[in-house]
Write an enzyme that holds these catalytic residues in place. Structure first.
Site, short mmCIF file in Angstrom:
data_model
loop_
_atom_site.label_atom_id
_atom_site.label_comp_id
_atom_site.label_asym_id
_atom_site.label_seq_id
_atom_site.Cartn_x
_atom_site.Cartn_y
_atom_site.Cartn_z
CD GLU A 37 -2.72 1.20 2.52
OE1 GLU A 37 -2.70 0.25 3.32
OE2 GLU A 37 -3.40 2.24 2.68
NE ARG A 262 3.51 -7.60 10.66
CZ ARG A 262 2.88 -6.96 9.65
NH1 ARG A 262 1.90 -7.54 9.03
NH2 ARG A 262 3.24 -5.76 9.30
CE LYS A 272 2.95 0.21 4.93
NZ LYS A 272 2.49 -0.06 3.57
P1 ATP Z 1 2.80 -2.35 8.18
O1 ATP Z 1 1.98 -3.27 9.02
O2 ATP Z 1 4.24 -2.34 8.47
O3 ATP Z 1 2.25 -0.97 8.13
P2 ATP Z 1 1.49 -3.39 5.91
O4 ATP Z 1 1.24 -4.82 6.04
O5 ATP Z 1 0.35 -2.47 6.12
O6 ATP Z 1 2.75 -2.97 6.74
P3 ATP Z 1 1.61 -3.37 3.07
O7 ATP Z 1 2.04 -2.28 2.20
O8 ATP Z 1 0.18 -3.74 3.07
O9 ATP Z 1 2.10 -3.02 4.52
O10 ATP Z 1 2.50 -4.65 2.82
C1 ATP Z 1 2.84 -5.17 1.56
C2 ATP Z 1 3.22 -6.60 1.73
O11 ATP Z 1 4.31 -6.74 2.64
C3 ATP Z 1 2.07 -7.40 2.31
O12 ATP Z 1 1.95 -8.60 1.57
C4 ATP Z 1 2.48 -7.67 3.73
O13 ATP Z 1 1.95 -8.86 4.16
C5 ATP Z 1 4.00 -7.68 3.64
N1 ATP Z 1 4.58 -7.28 4.91
C6 ATP Z 1 4.35 -6.16 5.60
N2 ATP Z 1 5.02 -6.15 6.76
C7 ATP Z 1 5.71 -7.31 6.83
C8 ATP Z 1 6.60 -7.91 7.78
N3 ATP Z 1 6.90 -7.31 8.92
N4 ATP Z 1 7.12 -9.13 7.50
C9 ATP Z 1 6.81 -9.73 6.34
N5 ATP Z 1 6.00 -9.23 5.40
C10 ATP Z 1 5.44 -8.04 5.63
MG MG Z 2 -1.43 -3.54 4.81
#
Ligand code: ATP
Ligand code: MG
Length: 567
Positions: A37, A262, A272
């Site tokens: 995102e 994760r 984020k």
């Molecule tokens: P955050 O929780 O850090 O704000 P998010 O999951 O909202 O991150 P996205 O932009 O939706 O961020 O993530 C893109 C991809 O990266 C998704 O498939 C998500 O599952 C993966 N991802 C995000 N954070 C992690 C993590 N800590 N470890 C592994 N994969 C991750």
């Molecule tokens: Mg997300």
């Protein structure tokens, strides 16, 4: 655990894929995607997902798409899109011509919504957000049907169309899936599919004032792109029944969602939202502050793409959340830089040393090895003269046991140069602080060894005072004081855990003259100190600025610590 035990070339996701290849489930294809995102910069957790998705595609001769999940126009910005693309490329991955946006599918998603309304599987609800929550029930209590749940198809189509036309205000109505208000899975209790949001979108502009929710977007986007394995993090496990439901009810191509744990890393935060708070509230200098666990922060700090990929490989994949030690990430970058970073001598906290018996005005060019790990990197010349700098903490007037470096009357080796012996100590008259040493050198020890087999116990790095260049060096430490911030009761306010000493700036450093004009981003090992890189923003020809990527392990610090522990 030995870090090398982390090496797990096979993992459960690969097992699933191999089984699918064997049974021909997707016609022998492997097609993954990385779906960020664009509401922040990527962090090391995303790197794990990137390495996994792109890595699997390349290992199985498949493809991996980059898809921006841009369904929330209020938080998304072009700056983030650009940074994400840059970071993925820097990590060494390529999406080819497969760059997509969920917003590319807004028309199709709207059609899918109409299809579900016509099938009696979706309805417009007039309950407020608060009422919807009230009606949803809890884990132990079933939900209640909305009074608007049984609207006719005509009424639903009419209202949904008017939602789209902009007739209603934000939050006044939503489109919901008609599933089961008593489902034990809360995600299945008539989840919201569309909301009204009079907000301009980065890419679609004013075309829409209704936006699809993540759950109604993600699976269908996967389906449209022909993704075979939709790999996501564990928190989406409970959403999988919904992912499957939409696809089944729409009767479209069905990718398989697979979840993994994760990445959590010690001494830092990884969401984020929290990272944005640090940036916006000025706790760090930006998303690329070298203390941040972002890809751009790590890059500015001096990490190599290979060290991050190796790290992601080593931590492997799990089905349960766990915390990875920051020391492993540091280990991975040391291991890489050890092979590729040229050695140089830099004095961080200078102590002036005058070599009394060295002829005034004389300069010798001494030969130094660029990298003992790689003879192909050759040698260089470094100037030696009568006045040099050594590190303040390489001298102690009253040396404790096990301190083998310079002390009054003691002899040590200057790397690539001579043995020197301390004969006098000059002090600041007011403060009593040692400001200069006087030494003598032994001309018969050139290159660092004595002809009479005389031994010294320490070798110091140094620079020639007259020839060295001034530099600023930034030493970084962990962002947080606490290993596991998630364990905190008051986790919402993690800022009281910020390490007040995460950045120390040294402004009177001296580097050997060969570093003049060092290119931004170039990496070095400062002998006996650690790995450093030229800051790609603040460094200039007038003043070199270095960031410490990671220190070398310091035996003296360990002994000191162990000693302290015993007192
Ligand atoms: P955050 O929780 O850090 O704000 P998010 O999951 O909202 O991150 P996205 O932009 O939706 O961020 O993530 C893109 C991809 O990266 C998704 O498939 C998500 O599952 C993966 N991802 C995000 N954070 C992690 C993590 N800590 N470890 C592994 N994969 C991750
Ligand atoms: Mg997300």
């Amino acid at each position: 655990m030995n870090v090398d035990d982390f090496n797990t070339p096979s993992n459960f996701i690969r097992n699933i894929i191999e089984e699918d290849l064997r049974t021909g489930k997707y016609g022998g294809l492997v097609h993954t995607r990385f779906p960020p995102e664009p509401n922040g910069y990527l962090h090391i957790g995303h790197a794990k997902s990137i390495c996994l998705n792109f890595g699997i595609a390349s290992d199985y001769n498949g493809l991996c798409n980059l898809r921006f999940d841009d369904t929330n126009p209020t938080k998304e910005e072009e700056e983030y899109v650009e940074s994400i693309k840059e970071d993925i490329k820097w990590l060494g991955f390529d999406w080819g011509d497969r760059l997509y946006y969920a917003s590319d599918y807004f028309d199709q998603l709207y059609e899918y919504a109409i299809q579900l309304i016509k099938a009696g599987k979706a309805y417009v609800d007039d309950l407020s957000a608060y009422e919807i929550r009230e009606y949803r029930g809890t884990l132990t209590k079933p939900g209640k049907d909305s009074p608007y749940r049984n609207r006719s198809e005509e009424e639903n189509l009419d209202l949904f169309n008017r939602m789209r036309e902009g007739e209603f205000s934000d939050g006044s109505r939503v489109l919901r899936a008609k599933i089961d208000m008593a489902s034990p899975n809360l995600n299945m209790r008539d989840p919201v599919m569309y909301r009204i949001l009079h907000e301009k979108h980065n890419r679609t502009g004013d075309k829409w004032c209704i936006y699809p929710m993540y759950d109604f977007t993600h699976g269908q986007s996967d389906s449209i792109e022909g993704i075979t394995h939709s790999i996501c993090t564990l928190e989406f496990e409970d959403h999988r029944p919904l992912y499957d439901w939409f696809i089944k009810e729409l009767d479209i191509y069905h990718p398989q969602q697979v979840e993994f744990a994760r990445l959590n890393l010690s001494y830092t935060v990884m969401s984020k939202r929290k990272l944005l708070e640090l940036v916006e509230e000025g706790y760090v200098s930006g998303w690329d502050d070298p203390r941040m666990p972002t890809i751009s922060g790590l890059r500015r700090r001096g990490f190599t793409p290979r060290s991050i990929r190796n790290f992601c490989e080593r931590i492997g994949l799990a089905k349960r959340d766990s915390m990875i030690d920051m020391a492993l990430l540091e280990h991975c970058v040391r291991e890489d830089l050890n092979k590729i970073a040229p050695r140089v001598m830099v004095v961080l906290r200078p102590l002036r040393v005058v070599i009394d018996n060295y002829p005034e005005g004389q300069v010798e060019e001494l030969e130094a090895i660029n990298n003992p790990e790689d003879p192909d990197m050759g040698t260089r010349k470094i100037p030696f003269s009568r006045v040099i700098y050594i590190e303040q903490d390489d001298f102690q007037e009253d040396p404790p046991k096990k301190f083998y470096r310079l002390a009054p009357g003691r002899e040590v080796r200057l790397r690539y140069a001579y043995f020197i012996k301390c004969v006098d100590v000059v002090r600041d008259q007011k403060t009593g602080e040692v400001i200069e040493l006087h030494c003598t050198y032994d001309p018969d020890t050139k290159g660092g060894s004595a002809t009479d087999e005389r031994r010294v116990k320490a070798t110091l790095h140094w620079v020639s005072a007259e020839h060295s260049l001034d530099a600023e060096v930034r030493l970084y430490d962990y962002l947080l004081l606490k290993e596991d911030p998630m364990g905190e009761k008051d986790e919402a306010d993690f800022k009281h855990l910020l390490n007040p000493n995460s950045l120390e700036t040294l402004r009177s450093c001296h580097v050997e003259p060969g570093l003049r004009g060092a290119a931004p981003g170039s990496r070095y090992q400062f002998e006996r100190q650690g790995y450093f890189c030229v800051d790609n923003i603040d460094s200039s020809d007038d003043l070199l600025v270095f960031n410490r990527t990671v220190s070398l392990r310091d035996t003296w610090a360990r002994i000191q610590k162990a000693g302290k522990g015993k007192d």
